[in-house]
Structures are given as structure tokens and as C-alpha cells.
Design a protein around this motif. Structure first.
Motif, PDB file in Angstrom:
ATOM      1  N   LYS A 257       0.803  -1.152  -0.054  1.00  0.00           N
ATOM      2  CA  LYS A 257       0.172  -0.044  -0.061  1.00  0.00           C
ATOM      3  C   LYS A 257       0.849   1.227  -0.086  1.00  0.00           C
ATOM      4  O   LYS A 257       0.740   2.187  -0.742  1.00  0.00           O
ATOM      5  N   ASP A 258       2.124   1.228   0.900  1.00  0.00           N
ATOM      6  CA  ASP A 258       2.658   2.335   0.876  1.00  0.00           C
ATOM      7  C   ASP A 258       3.330   2.553  -0.320  1.00  0.00           C
ATOM      8  O   ASP A 258       3.537   3.670  -1.096  1.00  0.00           O
TER       9      ASP A 258
ATOM     10  N   ARG B  66       2.262   1.669  -3.486  1.00  0.00           N
ATOM     11  CA  ARG B  66       1.330   2.244  -4.436  1.00  0.00           C
ATOM     12  C   ARG B  66       1.092   3.657  -4.164  1.00  0.00           C
ATOM     13  O   ARG B  66       0.871   4.571  -4.945  1.00  0.00           O
ATOM     14  N   LEU B  67       0.876   3.904  -2.924  1.00  0.00           N
ATOM     15  CA  LEU B  67       0.749   5.372  -2.583  1.00  0.00           C
ATOM     16  C   LEU B  67       2.009   6.316  -3.078  1.00  0.00           C
ATOM     17  O   LEU B  67       1.820   7.532  -3.572  1.00  0.00           O
TER      18      LEU B  67
ATOM     19  N   ALA C  42      -5.556   6.840  -9.056  1.00  0.00           N
ATOM     20  CA  ALA C  42      -5.970   5.678  -8.063  1.00  0.00           C
ATOM     21  C   ALA C  42      -6.044   4.457  -8.762  1.00  0.00           C
ATOM     22  O   ALA C  42      -5.484   3.533  -8.143  1.00  0.00           O
TER      23      ALA C  42
ATOM     24  N   PHE D 242      -8.525   5.338  -1.413  1.00  0.00           N
ATOM     25  CA  PHE D 242      -7.279   5.856  -1.927  1.00  0.00           C
ATOM     26  C   PHE D 242      -7.262   7.074  -1.166  1.00  0.00           C
ATOM     27  O   PHE D 242      -6.118   7.297  -0.456  1.00  0.00           O
TER      28      PHE D 242
ATOM     29  N   SER E  89      -6.298   6.763   2.551  1.00  0.00           N
ATOM     30  CA  SER E  89      -5.051   6.246   2.735  1.00  0.00           C
ATOM     31  C   SER E  89      -4.008   7.143   2.299  1.00  0.00           C
ATOM     32  O   SER E  89      -2.977   7.351   3.251  1.00  0.00           O
ATOM     33  N   PHE E  90      -4.276   8.091   1.320  1.00  0.00           N
ATOM     34  CA  PHE E  90      -3.379   9.120   0.878  1.00  0.00           C
ATOM     35  C   PHE E  90      -3.320  10.060   2.049  1.00  0.00           C
ATOM     36  O   PHE E  90      -2.121  10.597   2.508  1.00  0.00           O
TER      37      PHE E  90
ATOM     38  N   LYS F 185      -1.452   8.969   5.072  1.00  0.00           N
ATOM     39  CA  LYS F 185       0.350   8.907   4.722  1.00  0.00           C
ATOM     40  C   LYS F 185       1.065  10.513   4.468  1.00  0.00           C
ATOM     41  O   LYS F 185       1.984  10.496   5.107  1.00  0.00           O
TER      42      LYS F 185
ATOM     43  N   PRO G 177      -5.105  14.039  -2.088  1.00  0.00           N
ATOM     44  CA  PRO G 177      -4.516  13.834  -3.193  1.00  0.00           C
ATOM     45  C   PRO G 177      -4.505  15.665  -4.212  1.00  0.00           C
ATOM     46  O   PRO G 177      -3.576  15.816  -4.742  1.00  0.00           O
TER      47      PRO G 177
ATOM     48  N   GLU H  50       6.198  13.360   4.112  1.00  0.00           N
ATOM     49  CA  GLU H  50       5.458  12.258   4.596  1.00  0.00           C
ATOM     50  C   GLU H  50       5.391  11.935   5.953  1.00  0.00           C
ATOM     51  O   GLU H  50       6.342  12.308   6.611  1.00  0.00           O
TER      52      GLU H  50
END
Length: 84
Positions: free
Chosen positions: A25-26, A28-29, A47, A58, A61-62, A65, A70, A82
Motif C-alpha cells: 500500500k505504501d 502504491r501511494l 488511483a 485511496f 489512505s493518501f 500517509k 491528493p 510524508e
């Protein structure tokens, strides 16, 4: 086998400090963040192209992080730090 998979997961966590799912997941982000900063493609496209089928997931999660949505990340460029 199931046993081999469990051993692999445990070893991965010992080596990286994250589960494979968290790591993926990290990763992909991070790909999505690069694309947001470097393209004008729609956020939903980014996404989906980075493996997030659900736009709400998405975005949540974004934000978790990076601390911003987004769309705000895109506006700010690479100035966002981050979260740990």
C-alpha cells in the motif's frame, strides 16, 4: 503451501518492519504521489492505475500517509512531508 506463506510473511515483517500488505500500500501511494506531482491526469485515473479500485479508500489512505488530500498534494507539489 499455507505454512510457507506464513513463514514468508513473518520473515518479510522482520526484514522490513511492515507486513507485505502495508508495504504494498505504501509503495502504491508513493507511485500515486509521483504521478500527482508530475502529471495532469485525473486523480481517479491515478488511483485506479496504482491499484486502488475504491476512490474513497485511496483518498483516506493518501491523507493518512501524507496529511493532505491528493488534490491538495498536487497543488502543493513536492513540498509535502510524508508522515512517519
Amino acid at each position: 503451501t499455507q505454512r510457507s506463506w506464513i513463514i514468508l510473511q513473518k520473515l518479510f515483517k522482520e526484514l522490513t518492519g511492515q507486513t507485505f500488505t502495508q508495504y504494498l500500500k505504501d509503495f502504491r501511494l508513493e507511485l500515486a504521489a509521483d504521478q500527482l506531482a508530475g502529471s495532469n491526469r485525473k486523480i481517479i485515473e491515478i488511483a485506479e492505475n496504482t491499484g486502488f479500485a475504491n476512490h474513497s479508500y485511496f483518498t483516506r489512505s493518501f491523507i493518512a500517509k501524507y496529511g493532505v488530500s491528493p488534490s491538495d498534494y498536487r497543488k502543493l507539489g513536492n513540498t509535502v512531508i510524508e508522515r512517519a
